[in-house]
Enzyme design. Structure first.
Site, PDB file in Angstrom:
ATOM      1  N   ARG A  23       0.831  -1.214   0.000  1.00 58.08           N
ATOM      2  CA  ARG A  23       0.000   0.000   0.000  1.00 58.08           C
ATOM      3  C   ARG A  23       0.864   1.262   0.000  1.00 58.08           C
ATOM      4  O   ARG A  23       0.530   2.259  -0.649  1.00 58.08           O
ATOM      5  CB  ARG A  23      -0.921  -0.016   1.223  1.00 58.08           C
ATOM      6  CG  ARG A  23      -1.948   1.105   1.238  1.00 58.08           C
ATOM      7  CD  ARG A  23      -2.924   0.940   2.373  1.00 58.08           C
ATOM      8  NE  ARG A  23      -3.880   2.049   2.393  1.00 58.08           N
ATOM      9  CZ  ARG A  23      -4.225   2.714   3.487  1.00 58.08           C
ATOM     10  NH1 ARG A  23      -3.692   2.378   4.658  1.00 58.08           N
ATOM     11  NH2 ARG A  23      -5.085   3.707   3.431  1.00 58.08           N
ATOM     12  N   HIS A  27       0.478   4.312  -2.643  1.00 61.90           N
ATOM     13  CA  HIS A  27       0.190   5.680  -2.206  1.00 61.90           C
ATOM     14  C   HIS A  27       1.333   6.629  -2.563  1.00 61.90           C
ATOM     15  O   HIS A  27       1.104   7.835  -2.692  1.00 61.90           O
ATOM     16  CB  HIS A  27      -0.083   5.703  -0.706  1.00 61.90           C
ATOM     17  CG  HIS A  27      -1.471   5.273  -0.352  1.00 61.90           C
ATOM     18  ND1 HIS A  27      -2.325   6.020   0.431  1.00 61.90           N
ATOM     19  CD2 HIS A  27      -2.173   4.159  -0.695  1.00 61.90           C
ATOM     20  CE1 HIS A  27      -3.474   5.386   0.567  1.00 61.90           C
ATOM     21  NE2 HIS A  27      -3.408   4.253  -0.107  1.00 61.90           N
ATOM     22  N   ASP A  28       2.528   6.103  -2.713  1.00 60.16           N
ATOM     23  CA  ASP A  28       3.643   6.933  -3.169  1.00 60.16           C
ATOM     24  C   ASP A  28       3.484   7.248  -4.654  1.00 60.16           C
ATOM     25  O   ASP A  28       3.504   8.412  -5.062  1.00 60.16           O
ATOM     26  CB  ASP A  28       4.967   6.221  -2.914  1.00 60.16           C
ATOM     27  CG  ASP A  28       6.168   7.051  -3.326  1.00 60.16           C
ATOM     28  OD1 ASP A  28       6.146   8.285  -3.113  1.00 60.16           O
ATOM     29  OD2 ASP A  28       7.145   6.479  -3.854  1.00 60.16           O
ATOM     30  N   GLY A  33       4.048  10.788  -8.429  1.00 54.66           N
ATOM     31  CA  GLY A  33       4.967   9.799  -8.970  1.00 54.66           C
ATOM     32  C   GLY A  33       5.727   9.014  -7.919  1.00 54.66           C
ATOM     33  O   GLY A  33       5.694   9.320  -6.732  1.00 54.66           O
ATOM     34  N   SER A  37       8.019  10.383  -1.869  1.00 50.94           N
ATOM     35  CA  SER A  37       7.500  11.553  -1.160  1.00 50.94           C
ATOM     36  C   SER A  37       6.596  11.173   0.004  1.00 50.94           C
ATOM     37  O   SER A  37       6.500  11.906   0.988  1.00 50.94           O
ATOM     38  CB  SER A  37       6.742  12.480  -2.122  1.00 50.94           C
ATOM     39  OG  SER A  37       5.651  11.813  -2.735  1.00 50.94           O
ATOM     40  N   GLU A  49       2.391  14.360   3.298  1.00 53.82           N
ATOM     41  CA  GLU A  49       1.404  13.463   2.700  1.00 53.82           C
ATOM     42  C   GLU A  49       0.853  12.491   3.732  1.00 53.82           C
ATOM     43  O   GLU A  49      -0.304  12.066   3.653  1.00 53.82           O
ATOM     44  CB  GLU A  49       2.027  12.687   1.539  1.00 53.82           C
ATOM     45  CG  GLU A  49       2.365  13.537   0.334  1.00 53.82           C
ATOM     46  CD  GLU A  49       3.067  12.737  -0.767  1.00 53.82           C
ATOM     47  OE1 GLU A  49       2.856  11.511  -0.840  1.00 53.82           O
ATOM     48  OE2 GLU A  49       3.821  13.340  -1.546  1.00 53.82           O
ATOM     49  N   ASN A  55      -4.051   8.805   3.986  1.00 60.07           N
ATOM     50  CA  ASN A  55      -2.808   8.195   4.468  1.00 60.07           C
ATOM     51  C   ASN A  55      -2.741   8.035   5.982  1.00 60.07           C
ATOM     52  O   ASN A  55      -1.746   7.512   6.502  1.00 60.07           O
ATOM     53  CB  ASN A  55      -1.604   9.014   4.007  1.00 60.07           C
ATOM     54  CG  ASN A  55      -1.390   8.943   2.507  1.00 60.07           C
ATOM     55  OD1 ASN A  55      -1.813   7.989   1.866  1.00 60.07           O
ATOM     56  ND2 ASN A  55      -0.734   9.950   1.948  1.00 60.07           N
ATOM     57  N   HIS A 156      -5.905  -5.997  -2.773  1.00 58.78           N
ATOM     58  CA  HIS A 156      -6.756  -6.141  -1.599  1.00 58.78           C
ATOM     59  C   HIS A 156      -6.965  -7.602  -1.207  1.00 58.78           C
ATOM     60  O   HIS A 156      -7.768  -7.900  -0.324  1.00 58.78           O
ATOM     61  CB  HIS A 156      -8.121  -5.480  -1.842  1.00 58.78           C
ATOM     62  CG  HIS A 156      -8.073  -3.992  -1.817  1.00 58.78           C
ATOM     63  ND1 HIS A 156      -9.138  -3.182  -2.164  1.00 58.78           N
ATOM     64  CD2 HIS A 156      -7.062  -3.128  -1.477  1.00 58.78           C
ATOM     65  CE1 HIS A 156      -8.795  -1.913  -2.054  1.00 58.78           C
ATOM     66  NE2 HIS A 156      -7.543  -1.853  -1.637  1.00 58.78           N
ATOM     67  N   THR A 212      -8.554 -15.961   2.406  1.00 61.05           N
ATOM     68  CA  THR A 212      -7.123 -16.153   2.688  1.00 61.05           C
ATOM     69  C   THR A 212      -6.497 -14.784   2.949  1.00 61.05           C
ATOM     70  O   THR A 212      -5.808 -14.236   2.089  1.00 61.05           O
ATOM     71  CB  THR A 212      -6.414 -16.850   1.508  1.00 61.05           C
ATOM     72  OG1 THR A 212      -6.703 -16.111   0.295  1.00 61.05           O
ATOM     73  CG2 THR A 212      -6.905 -18.280   1.349  1.00 61.05           C
TER      74      THR A 212
END
Length: 319
Positions: A23, A27-28, A33, A37, A49, A55, A156, A212
């Site tokens: 994740r 999210h980065d 990009g 960050s 962020e 986040n 997920h 699972t």
């Protein structure tokens, strides 16, 4: 090898962190990009962020693992490997450790000098309440097809979610009264009510994959077929469009098909708006930019002045 060995030590202790590391990479990359960050910390007057709403539930342990990997890499080859590359490698190795596919990770990303604003984060991270149209309004402009988006949603298949990320399907979030969501299978819904006895519960969590939860496979898509997905965004893949439903069916029936498309999506995602050449830096510590002293400039400038490329350039050196 250093990234993999350090990561495996951490995941041997807690395999659930694999989801957190995957994740983090997503999210980065989706916010200005793949530049590391999301790893930067801010201040009360200049929130990073990490303080943006999407986040707030990033795993603290996942961030700590990235720091541990970076420390190990720096001890062997200081000033060579960026935090952005460490994050991409850690996500790949986390997927593999959890039973998912292995794939090559092109390297050469530079670390950003700053983080994105709160508004940029909000505009680029899909919400759990998104429908199919809203999901594609974020994925599409970044070059992802419907198939790519559904394949990446397969991440997920591992991880957990806090109640407040899906309680819109259980309660009227204004009044707190229980509601009946027709896209939730009855026994699954009853279990969720027991996990989340009240609206806006930010403590309790549920597994994203009821079959699972800590194993990277294609059972997430089976859950979606059975109306046993947590998020509105997950269930919309099956209910909002015949085309998207057909893709879900294909991934649910053949794990190899899902793995192939997931790998393609991850490699593409890992090259979103990368910084190369002199556009960024190689942070010595992932949570803060490097100091800008003259001595620092004398050391680093000859390294980053070679091979200058634009943000739209591709990274290289497959590992």
């Amino acid at each position: 090898d250093i990234v993999k060995s350090t990561l495996e030590q951490a995941l041997d202790q807690d395999i659930t962190q694999a989801a957190g590391l995957l994740r983090l990479h997503f999210h980065d990359c989706f916010v200005q990009g793949c530049d590391g960050s999301v790893l930067l910390t801010g201040s009360a007057s200049n929130p990073s962020e990490q303080e943006a709403q999407p986040n707030l539930s990033l795993r603290a342990r996942a961030l700590q693992i990235i720091d541990e990997i970076k420390t190990a890499v720096e001890a062997s080859c200081s000033g060579v490997v960026t935090c952005a590359d460490v994050l991409a490698l850690a996500a790949r190795d986390s997927v593999a450790k959890a039973g998912g596919p292995k794939y090559p990770v092109p390297l050469g990303r530079r670390d950003s000098l700053d983080f994105a604003s709160q508004s940029v984060v909000l505009a680029n991270i899909p919400t759990p309440t998104s429908n199919l149209t809203q999901l594609m309004s974020i994925f599409g402009p970044k070059g992802f097809s419907l198939t790519d988006m559904i394949a990446l949603s397969g991440g997920h298949t591992i991880g957990v979610a806090h109640c407040n990320s899906f309680d819109n399907r259980l309660y009227d979030t204004s009044t707190g009264e229980a509601i009946v969501d027709p896209t939730l299978e009855n026994s699954f819904a009853r279990n969720l009510y027991s996990i989340c006895p009240a609206v806006n519960n930010t403590v309790n969590t549920a597994n994203l994959d009821v079959l699972t939860p800590n194993y990277f496979d294609n059972s997430y898509y089976v859950n979606v077929q059975r109306n046993q997905a947590l998020f509105t965004s997950d269930q919309s893949l099956y209910t909002d469009s015949t085309d998207s439903g057909d893709i879900v069916d294909s991934f649910a029936s053949k794990k190899t098909v899902f793995f192939k498309k997931f790998v393609l999506g991850m490699v593409q995602m890992g090259q979103l708006d990368v910084l190369t050449g002199s556009e960024g830096e190689i942070r010595s510590k992932c949570s803060v930019p490097n100091p800008t002293s003259s001595s620092y400039e004398e050391v680093i400038r000859p390294i980053i002045s070679t091979g200058e490329r634009s943000r739209s350039g591709r990274v290289h050196s497959e590992l």
